[in-house]
Design a protein around this motif. Sequence first.
Motif, PDB file in Angstrom:
ATOM      1  N   ILE A 187      53.893  -5.641  26.620  1.00 55.27           N
ATOM      2  CA  ILE A 187      55.084  -6.475  26.576  1.00 55.27           C
ATOM      3  C   ILE A 187      55.796  -6.505  27.922  1.00 55.27           C
ATOM      4  CG2 ILE A 187      57.367  -6.712  25.496  1.00 55.27           C
ATOM      5  CD1 ILE A 187      56.018  -5.427  22.960  1.00 55.27           C
ATOM      6  N   ASP A 188      55.808  -5.348  28.576  1.00 55.28           N
ATOM      7  CA  ASP A 188      56.510  -5.283  29.835  1.00 55.28           C
ATOM      8  C   ASP A 188      55.613  -5.764  30.981  1.00 55.28           C
ATOM      9  OD1 ASP A 188      57.997  -4.714  32.040  1.00 55.28           O
ATOM     10  OD2 ASP A 188      58.769  -2.852  31.225  1.00 55.28           O
ATOM     11  N   PHE A 189      55.715  -7.048  31.285  1.00 54.74           N
ATOM     12  CA  PHE A 189      54.849  -7.632  32.306  1.00 54.74           C
ATOM     13  C   PHE A 189      55.145  -7.078  33.696  1.00 54.74           C
ATOM     14  CE2 PHE A 189      54.456 -11.170  29.150  1.00 54.74           C
ATOM     15  CZ  PHE A 189      53.131 -10.932  28.873  1.00 54.74           C
ATOM     16  N   VAL A 190      56.389  -6.686  33.917  1.00 51.02           N
ATOM     17  CA  VAL A 190      56.747  -6.135  35.221  1.00 51.02           C
ATOM     18  C   VAL A 190      55.972  -4.836  35.449  1.00 51.02           C
ATOM     19  CG1 VAL A 190      58.609  -5.297  36.688  1.00 51.02           C
ATOM     20  CG2 VAL A 190      59.024  -7.213  35.134  1.00 51.02           C
ATOM     21  N   ASP A 191      55.989  -3.959  34.447  1.00 46.16           N
ATOM     22  CA  ASP A 191      55.208  -2.727  34.500  1.00 46.16           C
ATOM     23  C   ASP A 191      53.728  -3.028  34.737  1.00 46.16           C
ATOM     24  OD1 ASP A 191      57.309  -1.022  33.941  1.00 46.16           O
ATOM     25  OD2 ASP A 191      56.151   0.114  32.469  1.00 46.16           O
ATOM     26  N   TYR A 192      53.217  -3.982  33.981  1.00 43.95           N
ATOM     27  CA  TYR A 192      51.807  -4.321  34.062  1.00 43.95           C
ATOM     28  C   TYR A 192      51.450  -4.753  35.489  1.00 43.95           C
ATOM     29  CZ  TYR A 192      47.303  -6.322  32.832  1.00 43.95           C
ATOM     30  OH  TYR A 192      45.969  -6.587  32.757  1.00 43.95           O
ATOM     31  N   HIS A 193      52.279  -5.584  36.028  1.00 39.10           N
ATOM     32  CA  HIS A 193      52.058  -6.117  37.356  1.00 39.10           C
ATOM     33  C   HIS A 193      52.142  -5.008  38.414  1.00 39.10           C
ATOM     34  CE1 HIS A 193      53.052  -8.559  40.956  1.00 39.10           C
ATOM     35  NE2 HIS A 193      52.103  -9.300  40.447  1.00 39.10           N
ATOM     36  N   GLN A 194      53.132  -4.139  38.279  1.00 37.05           N
ATOM     37  CA  GLN A 194      53.290  -3.005  39.193  1.00 37.05           C
ATOM     38  C   GLN A 194      52.017  -2.159  39.216  1.00 37.05           C
ATOM     39  OE1 GLN A 194      55.469  -1.750  41.229  1.00 37.05           O
ATOM     40  NE2 GLN A 194      57.568  -2.074  40.550  1.00 37.05           N
ATOM     41  N   ARG A 195      51.517  -1.913  38.039  1.00 40.17           N
ATOM     42  CA  ARG A 195      50.350  -1.062  37.930  1.00 40.17           C
ATOM     43  C   ARG A 195      49.107  -1.713  38.536  1.00 40.17           C
ATOM     44  NH1 ARG A 195      48.337   1.024  32.135  1.00 40.17           N
ATOM     45  NH2 ARG A 195      48.871   3.114  32.763  1.00 40.17           N
ATOM     46  N   ALA A 203      48.323   5.639  41.103  1.00 40.90           N
ATOM     47  CA  ALA A 203      48.519   4.200  40.895  1.00 40.90           C
ATOM     48  C   ALA A 203      48.574   3.862  39.413  1.00 40.90           C
ATOM     49  CB  ALA A 203      47.382   3.430  41.565  1.00 40.90           C
ATOM     50  N   MET A 204      47.607   4.354  38.681  1.00 40.79           N
ATOM     51  CA  MET A 204      47.447   4.015  37.271  1.00 40.79           C
ATOM     52  C   MET A 204      48.586   4.567  36.436  1.00 40.79           C
ATOM     53  SD  MET A 204      44.905   2.585  35.473  1.00 40.79           S
ATOM     54  CE  MET A 204      43.249   2.961  36.010  1.00 40.79           C
ATOM     55  N   GLN A 205      48.942   5.809  36.688  1.00 40.07           N
ATOM     56  CA  GLN A 205      49.888   6.489  35.817  1.00 40.07           C
ATOM     57  C   GLN A 205      51.331   6.260  36.250  1.00 40.07           C
ATOM     58  OE1 GLN A 205      47.914   7.766  33.622  1.00 40.07           O
ATOM     59  NE2 GLN A 205      49.378   8.660  32.195  1.00 40.07           N
ATOM     60  N   PHE A 206      51.565   6.179  37.549  1.00 40.28           N
ATOM     61  CA  PHE A 206      52.934   6.138  38.035  1.00 40.28           C
ATOM     62  C   PHE A 206      53.278   4.845  38.789  1.00 40.28           C
ATOM     63  CE2 PHE A 206      51.923  10.898  38.484  1.00 40.28           C
ATOM     64  CZ  PHE A 206      52.391  11.185  37.208  1.00 40.28           C
ATOM     65  N   GLY A 207      52.297   3.975  39.007  1.00 42.28           N
ATOM     66  CA  GLY A 207      52.554   2.736  39.744  1.00 42.28           C
ATOM     67  C   GLY A 207      52.821   2.946  41.226  1.00 42.28           C
ATOM     68  N   ILE A 208      52.408   4.100  41.739  1.00 39.65           N
ATOM     69  CA  ILE A 208      52.621   4.455  43.157  1.00 39.65           C
ATOM     70  C   ILE A 208      51.549   3.782  44.026  1.00 39.65           C
ATOM     71  CG2 ILE A 208      52.529   6.410  44.780  1.00 39.65           C
ATOM     72  CD1 ILE A 208      55.003   6.529  43.063  1.00 39.65           C
ATOM     73  N   ARG A 209      51.969   3.215  45.159  1.00 42.82           N
ATOM     74  CA  ARG A 209      51.007   2.630  46.098  1.00 42.82           C
ATOM     75  C   ARG A 209      50.445   3.750  46.967  1.00 42.82           C
ATOM     76  NH1 ARG A 209      52.270  -3.199  46.692  1.00 42.82           N
ATOM     77  NH2 ARG A 209      51.495  -3.268  48.809  1.00 42.82           N
ATOM     78  N   HIS A 214      56.339  14.781  42.819  1.00 37.83           N
ATOM     79  CA  HIS A 214      57.531  15.619  42.779  1.00 37.83           C
ATOM     80  C   HIS A 214      57.925  16.065  44.187  1.00 37.83           C
ATOM     81  CE1 HIS A 214      60.296  18.072  40.539  1.00 37.83           C
ATOM     82  NE2 HIS A 214      59.882  19.178  41.121  1.00 37.83           N
ATOM     83  N   GLU A 215      56.975  16.597  44.939  1.00 36.30           N
ATOM     84  CA  GLU A 215      57.301  17.183  46.237  1.00 36.30           C
ATOM     85  C   GLU A 215      57.563  16.116  47.296  1.00 36.30           C
ATOM     86  OE1 GLU A 215      54.733  20.322  47.457  1.00 36.30           O
ATOM     87  OE2 GLU A 215      55.358  21.569  45.766  1.00 36.30           O
ATOM     88  N   ALA A 216      56.887  14.985  47.194  1.00 38.48           N
ATOM     89  CA  ALA A 216      57.123  13.919  48.173  1.00 38.48           C
ATOM     90  C   ALA A 216      58.314  13.074  47.742  1.00 38.48           C
ATOM     91  CB  ALA A 216      55.865  13.064  48.340  1.00 38.48           C
ATOM     92  N   LYS A 217      58.961  13.486  46.645  1.00 36.32           N
ATOM     93  CA  LYS A 217      60.140  12.790  46.123  1.00 36.32           C
ATOM     94  C   LYS A 217      59.891  11.290  45.921  1.00 36.32           C
ATOM     95  CE  LYS A 217      63.417  16.232  47.720  1.00 36.32           C
ATOM     96  NZ  LYS A 217      62.750  17.195  46.788  1.00 36.32           N
ATOM     97  N   LEU A 218      58.737  10.988  45.366  1.00 33.58           N
ATOM     98  CA  LEU A 218      58.422   9.600  45.041  1.00 33.58           C
ATOM     99  C   LEU A 218      58.986   9.294  43.657  1.00 33.58           C
ATOM    100  CD1 LEU A 218      54.667   9.692  46.107  1.00 33.58           C
ATOM    101  CD2 LEU A 218      56.550   8.639  47.371  1.00 33.58           C
ATOM    102  N   THR A 219      59.353   8.060  43.443  1.00 34.13           N
ATOM    103  CA  THR A 219      59.859   7.677  42.129  1.00 34.13           C
ATOM    104  C   THR A 219      58.776   6.923  41.388  1.00 34.13           C
ATOM    105  OG1 THR A 219      62.021   7.429  43.135  1.00 34.13           O
ATOM    106  CG2 THR A 219      61.749   6.524  40.935  1.00 34.13           C
ATOM    107  N   ARG A 220      58.467   7.371  40.176  1.00 29.86           N
ATOM    108  CA  ARG A 220      57.452   6.653  39.434  1.00 29.86           C
ATOM    109  C   ARG A 220      57.995   5.277  39.084  1.00 29.86           C
ATOM    110  NH1 ARG A 220      55.709   9.603  34.100  1.00 29.86           N
ATOM    111  NH2 ARG A 220      54.619   7.654  33.724  1.00 29.86           N
ATOM    112  N   LYS A 221      57.128   4.291  39.127  1.00 29.95           N
ATOM    113  CA  LYS A 221      57.577   2.913  38.951  1.00 29.95           C
ATOM    114  C   LYS A 221      57.243   2.366  37.584  1.00 29.95           C
ATOM    115  CE  LYS A 221      57.171   2.255  43.868  1.00 29.95           C
ATOM    116  NZ  LYS A 221      56.294   1.750  44.924  1.00 29.95           N
ATOM    117  N   ILE A 222      56.400   3.062  36.863  1.00 32.34           N
ATOM    118  CA  ILE A 222      56.043   2.588  35.525  1.00 32.34           C
ATOM    119  C   ILE A 222      56.009   3.760  34.560  1.00 32.34           C
ATOM    120  CG2 ILE A 222      54.692   0.593  36.253  1.00 32.34           C
ATOM    121  CD1 ILE A 222      52.175   2.362  35.740  1.00 32.34           C
ATOM    122  N   TYR A 223      56.047   3.421  33.275  1.00 35.89           N
ATOM    123  CA  TYR A 223      55.910   4.429  32.224  1.00 35.89           C
ATOM    124  C   TYR A 223      54.761   4.066  31.319  1.00 35.89           C
ATOM    125  CZ  TYR A 223      59.886   7.239  33.306  1.00 35.89           C
ATOM    126  OH  TYR A 223      60.726   8.109  33.913  1.00 35.89           O
TER     127      TYR A 223
END
Lengths: 275, 275
Positions: A119-127, A169-175, A266-275
């Motif tokens: 449903i959340d296309f934004v999440d999908y796209h981020q991932r 990338a898959m789990q957190f949407g991190i580049r 956690h240590e690089a203080k990155l923010t996960r972008k998707i759930y």
Amino acid sequence: MAQKRSAFFVSDRTAITAQMLGHSLVTQFSDVLNFNEITLPFVDSVEKARAAVEQINREAAQDGTRPLVFSTLVQAELATIINTANALILDCFDIFIRPMEKELGVPASHTVGRSHSAIDFVDYHQRMEAVNFALRHDDGASTRELAEADVILIGVSRCGKTPTCLYLAMQFGIRAANYPLVPEDFSSMRLPAQIRGLRKTLYGVTIGPERLQQIRNERRPGSSYATLSNCAFEVREAEALMRQENIPYLDVTSKSIEELATTILHEAKLTRKIY
Amino acid sequence: MAQKRSAFFVSDRTAITAQMLGHSLVTQFSDVLNFNEITLPFVDSVEKARAAVEQINREAAQDGTRPLVFSTLVQAELATIINTANALILDCFDIFIRPMEKELGVPASHTVGRSHSAIDFVDYHQRMEAVNFALRHDDGASTRELAEADVILIGVSRCGKTPTCLYLAMQFGIRAANYPLVPEDFSSMRLPAQIRGLRKTLYGVTIGPERLQQIRNERRPGSSYATLSNCAFEVREAEALMRQENIPYLDVTSKSIEELATTILHEAKLTRKIY
């Protein structure tokens, strides 16, 4: 080891949550018990719930012991059916939702599939973007948009950079990009020019030489690249270079991909972008 | 929307389980409440547990409401410390472990990190192999070991085959390849020769033409490849070909990667190889 037990993970969606929680709970008993783990996803109708009950009861009869059932069933009607099975029912939603409703003072929506749905296309796209980014920037393949990476993993060849990037990338949407450290870098004891200016986004991965030898040897059996002495040399030099450049690094030998990825997040203080 | 609430996911390991369960539980209230979600992984010492309590209490003071805390703390000593926080504590292990101990008649090991740890080298190796296999067999890149695939996803270009393969590999240890269906296949209305003999392992992926257009247009803006008419044509032909060949297929438009991967695992009767 006499007792035979089955554990079911039942959900009206993917059952990923039930399975993950249930699996980590049964491993707490795996010293003395062997569990037969069975996942039943998409139990989203009365018919499927009844069929699940039959399957659970069959297993109970075969084992001679009641199965454990970990369920995440949002629809109360289906949960009621599953509750009739000859099993210890651990209804993850029911157990938590009640105290939450009391605390929050509002009723739960009891809507199916808020989590892990498209449903959340934004999440999908981020991932998708993050996964594609990781694939484009695997092993230094492209240096074009390296500056756009949230993190760039560095380390010797075959030390586990690629799967860690894909997991991020898959789990957190991190580049997440990755860039190899190779013998040329060790003779100059300098970071590769392409990543020298991106120090703040670099994170190191290292590995025990014996593990590395094993992995490389499967890839290129008998090569000098895969000898223990070469692996030990590369690892030692890479670690020295990372220490010299003040780049934090983690050892993949004693860590799973999940642990590596979570620690880096956690240590690089990155923010996960998707759930 | 007045109420501000924080939700903490606390664990002595990666917190992936606490986060996944907790997140899907709070989404049951997201119609009326906005949650500030905070993950605290690796809370594995008395000092870290105390620091977590302080952080939770600060958040409680700022919000003016008690946070929800979802925890998976295996070590009882640390759980006791977290319990002192000004919050609704939902201890996932405590809640489940007690009824499980009673049912099973044996005590839980209370050992940290049985799940998501690298201890199981066989699991680790399976997963690495599967991820590498997916990467080698992405988009028909290599046809050499296609026969060794557990499943081969087919579909038009950019419909979501790659991330689904990677998810199957990463999460379940499944050897998943993917092979594109291209206009040449539609004019002959035959499967590509390389996969024709592997019908039993084929699984189709399709997508809504509008979504496909959007995705392709980001990749190659203004190309004829990305026009809606071309996307609609390719999707229609690919679906006709898959129907003709009796290949089951799923629509990615309304499904998340997790749902796709879980459904394929389930329907193709594949056995997950890792946990």
